[in-house]
Scaffold this motif. Structure first.
Motif, PDB file in Angstrom:
ATOM      1  N   MET A  97      49.286  27.879 111.592  1.00 47.18           N
ATOM      2  CA  MET A  97      49.431  29.317 111.460  1.00 47.18           C
ATOM      3  C   MET A  97      48.461  29.798 110.371  1.00 47.18           C
ATOM      4  N   SER A  98      47.757  30.884 110.631  1.00 49.03           N
ATOM      5  CA  SER A  98      46.784  31.411 109.679  1.00 49.03           C
ATOM      6  C   SER A  98      47.467  32.271 108.621  1.00 49.03           C
ATOM      7  N   GLU A  99      46.720  32.583 107.587  1.00 50.40           N
ATOM      8  CA  GLU A  99      47.218  33.475 106.531  1.00 50.40           C
ATOM      9  C   GLU A  99      47.588  34.834 107.131  1.00 50.40           C
ATOM     10  N   LEU A 100      46.748  35.313 108.064  1.00 53.45           N
ATOM     11  CA  LEU A 100      47.023  36.590 108.729  1.00 53.45           C
ATOM     12  C   LEU A 100      48.348  36.528 109.475  1.00 53.45           C
ATOM     13  N   ASP A 101      48.579  35.461 110.207  1.00 54.16           N
ATOM     14  CA  ASP A 101      49.835  35.316 110.952  1.00 54.16           C
ATOM     15  C   ASP A 101      51.033  35.265 110.000  1.00 54.16           C
ATOM     16  N   ASP A 102      50.871  34.542 108.882  1.00 50.49           N
ATOM     17  CA  ASP A 102      51.957  34.470 107.882  1.00 50.49           C
ATOM     18  C   ASP A 102      52.280  35.863 107.329  1.00 50.49           C
ATOM     19  N   LEU A 103      51.225  36.624 107.010  1.00 50.36           N
ATOM     20  CA  LEU A 103      51.436  37.957 106.449  1.00 50.36           C
ATOM     21  C   LEU A 103      52.039  38.909 107.478  1.00 50.36           C
ATOM     22  N   LYS A 104      51.608  38.809 108.731  1.00 53.23           N
ATOM     23  CA  LYS A 104      52.211  39.649 109.776  1.00 53.23           C
ATOM     24  C   LYS A 104      53.691  39.340 109.911  1.00 53.23           C
ATOM     25  N   ALA A 105      54.037  38.051 109.924  1.00 54.58           N
ATOM     26  CA  ALA A 105      55.449  37.662 110.042  1.00 54.58           C
ATOM     27  C   ALA A 105      56.253  38.170 108.851  1.00 54.58           C
ATOM     28  N   ALA A 106      55.694  38.060 107.654  1.00 51.11           N
ATOM     29  CA  ALA A 106      56.387  38.561 106.459  1.00 51.11           C
ATOM     30  C   ALA A 106      56.565  40.072 106.537  1.00 51.11           C
ATOM     31  N   PHE A 107      55.545  40.779 107.025  1.00 50.90           N
ATOM     32  CA  PHE A 107      55.613  42.236 107.158  1.00 50.90           C
ATOM     33  C   PHE A 107      56.698  42.633 108.163  1.00 50.90           C
ATOM     34  N   VAL A 108      56.741  41.953 109.301  1.00 47.53           N
ATOM     35  CA  VAL A 108      57.757  42.241 110.321  1.00 47.53           C
ATOM     36  C   VAL A 108      59.156  42.023 109.749  1.00 47.53           C
ATOM     37  N   ASN A 109      59.342  40.940 108.997  1.00 47.69           N
ATOM     38  CA  ASN A 109      60.648  40.678 108.393  1.00 47.69           C
ATOM     39  C   ASN A 109      60.997  41.712 107.326  1.00 47.69           C
ATOM     40  N   LEU A 110      59.988  42.143 106.559  1.00 51.00           N
ATOM     41  CA  LEU A 110      60.214  43.202 105.573  1.00 51.00           C
ATOM     42  C   LEU A 110      60.698  44.477 106.261  1.00 51.00           C
ATOM     43  N   TRP A 111      60.032  44.873 107.326  1.00 52.52           N
ATOM     44  CA  TRP A 111      60.450  46.082 108.051  1.00 52.52           C
ATOM     45  C   TRP A 111      61.842  45.906 108.628  1.00 52.52           C
ATOM     46  N   GLY A 112      62.156  44.715 109.108  1.00 47.96           N
ATOM     47  CA  GLY A 112      63.498  44.456 109.631  1.00 47.96           C
ATOM     48  C   GLY A 112      64.569  44.647 108.572  1.00 47.96           C
ATOM     49  N   ARG A 113      64.248  44.280 107.330  1.00 42.27           N
ATOM     50  CA  ARG A 113      65.205  44.476 106.232  1.00 42.27           C
ATOM     51  C   ARG A 113      65.252  45.921 105.773  1.00 42.27           C
ATOM     52  N   MET A 114      64.115  46.615 105.806  1.00 44.64           N
ATOM     53  CA  MET A 114      64.057  47.998 105.317  1.00 44.64           C
ATOM     54  C   MET A 114      64.617  49.010 106.318  1.00 44.64           C
ATOM     55  N   THR A 158      66.554  45.302 114.542  1.00 43.06           N
ATOM     56  CA  THR A 158      65.684  44.880 115.641  1.00 43.06           C
ATOM     57  C   THR A 158      64.628  45.932 115.924  1.00 43.06           C
ATOM     58  N   ALA A 159      65.019  47.201 115.948  1.00 42.48           N
ATOM     59  CA  ALA A 159      64.047  48.275 116.183  1.00 42.48           C
ATOM     60  C   ALA A 159      63.017  48.297 115.056  1.00 42.48           C
ATOM     61  N   ALA A 160      63.458  48.075 113.827  1.00 40.13           N
ATOM     62  CA  ALA A 160      62.530  48.064 112.694  1.00 40.13           C
ATOM     63  C   ALA A 160      61.559  46.888 112.802  1.00 40.13           C
ATOM     64  N   ARG A 161      62.042  45.726 113.231  1.00 43.70           N
ATOM     65  CA  ARG A 161      61.155  44.567 113.408  1.00 43.70           C
ATOM     66  C   ARG A 161      60.124  44.853 114.493  1.00 43.70           C
ATOM     67  N   VAL A 162      60.556  45.469 115.597  1.00 42.58           N
ATOM     68  CA  VAL A 162      59.621  45.822 116.670  1.00 42.58           C
ATOM     69  C   VAL A 162      58.571  46.781 116.136  1.00 42.58           C
ATOM     70  N   TYR A 163      59.009  47.779 115.375  1.00 37.89           N
ATOM     71  CA  TYR A 163      58.073  48.753 114.806  1.00 37.89           C
ATOM     72  C   TYR A 163      57.083  48.058 113.868  1.00 37.89           C
ATOM     73  N   GLY A 164      57.580  47.178 113.014  1.00 41.33           N
ATOM     74  CA  GLY A 164      56.705  46.425 112.124  1.00 41.33           C
ATOM     75  C   GLY A 164      55.689  45.598 112.894  1.00 41.33           C
ATOM     76  N   TRP A 165      56.136  44.967 113.972  1.00 44.86           N
ATOM     77  CA  TRP A 165      55.232  44.157 114.794  1.00 44.86           C
ATOM     78  C   TRP A 165      54.159  45.040 115.425  1.00 44.86           C
ATOM     79  N   LEU A 166      54.556  46.220 115.908  1.00 41.91           N
ATOM     80  CA  LEU A 166      53.583  47.131 116.521  1.00 41.91           C
ATOM     81  C   LEU A 166      52.566  47.616 115.488  1.00 41.91           C
ATOM     82  N   ILE A 167      53.029  47.906 114.259  1.00 41.87           N
ATOM     83  CA  ILE A 167      52.104  48.338 113.203  1.00 41.87           C
ATOM     84  C   ILE A 167      51.090  47.234 112.910  1.00 41.87           C
ATOM     85  N   ALA A 168      51.562  45.992 112.900  1.00 45.74           N
ATOM     86  CA  ALA A 168      50.703  44.859 112.548  1.00 45.74           C
ATOM     87  C   ALA A 168      49.815  44.401 113.700  1.00 45.74           C
TER      88      ALA A 168
END
Length: 179
Positions: free
Chosen positions: A1-18, A27-37
């Motif tokens: 997994m690349s640094e970019l992939d790690d950061l995208k995953a962390a961002f998606v999880n952050l949005w899921g928590r926020m 779940t909707a927040a994680r989807v939104y985070g994934w779409l942003i990334a």
């Protein structure tokens, strides 16, 4: 997994928590985070696979995000599949979130306070007077915040200051911190 992939995953999880802090399901927040990334719009199958979610869960999340005005969708050329991407105007996305939160939280709270305060006026006990004063203070504060929110949504003072200018300044400040 690349640094970019790690950061995208962390961002998606952050949005899921926020998300729940804004009233958006995780779940909707994680989807939104994934779409942003994501670099491009994606169909529901792709989103489900990337986030290891059920197709039904993704469909419900996309409906929620569409209702909030946080995503845009278009039909893929030559296909029956819809492609989904994030609302790319941050100011519009923020206004949509504020509108929904106001409708779900502030408006019912103000309605209740405005109903309860006159009902307490009929009570003559010291306890009722304390309770009424507390409600009146909360109603006054909520009314002030509601007025500011309405002004923001109508393009009032913040529009004059320029929310876009504020966002641009935030980007510049962020670059200065990094550089």
């Amino acid at each position: 997994m690349s640094e970019l992939d790690d950061l995208k995953a962390a961002f998606v999880n952050l949005w899921g928590r926020m998300g729940p802090l804004w009233g958006i399901p995780p779940t909707a927040a994680r989807v939104y985070g994934w779409l942003i990334a994501s670099a491009e719009a994606a169909d529901a199958e792709t989103i489900a696979g990337a986030l290891e979610l059920s197709r039904g869960g993704v469909s419900m999340a996309l409906k929620e995000l569409r209702d909030w005005g946080l995503i845009v969708f278009a039909r893929a050329p030559g296909s029956r599949r819809d492609l989904f991407g994030p609302e790319d105007d941050l100011e519009r996305a923020m206004r949509n979130i504020v509108t929904w939160r106001k409708r779900r939280e502030w408006d019912p709270m103000l309605h209740d306070f405005r109903d309860w305060i006159p009902r307490l006026d009929k009570e003559r006990s010291a306890a009722a007077a304390v309770f009424r004063r507390c409600f009146a203070e909360m109603e006054a504060m909520a009314t002030l915040v509601d007025g500011m929110t309405n002004q923001f949504l109508a393009g009032g003072t913040l529009q004059k200051i320029g929310l876009k200018a504020m966002l641009t300044m935030a980007k510049v400040t962020g670059r200065r911190r990094r550089g």
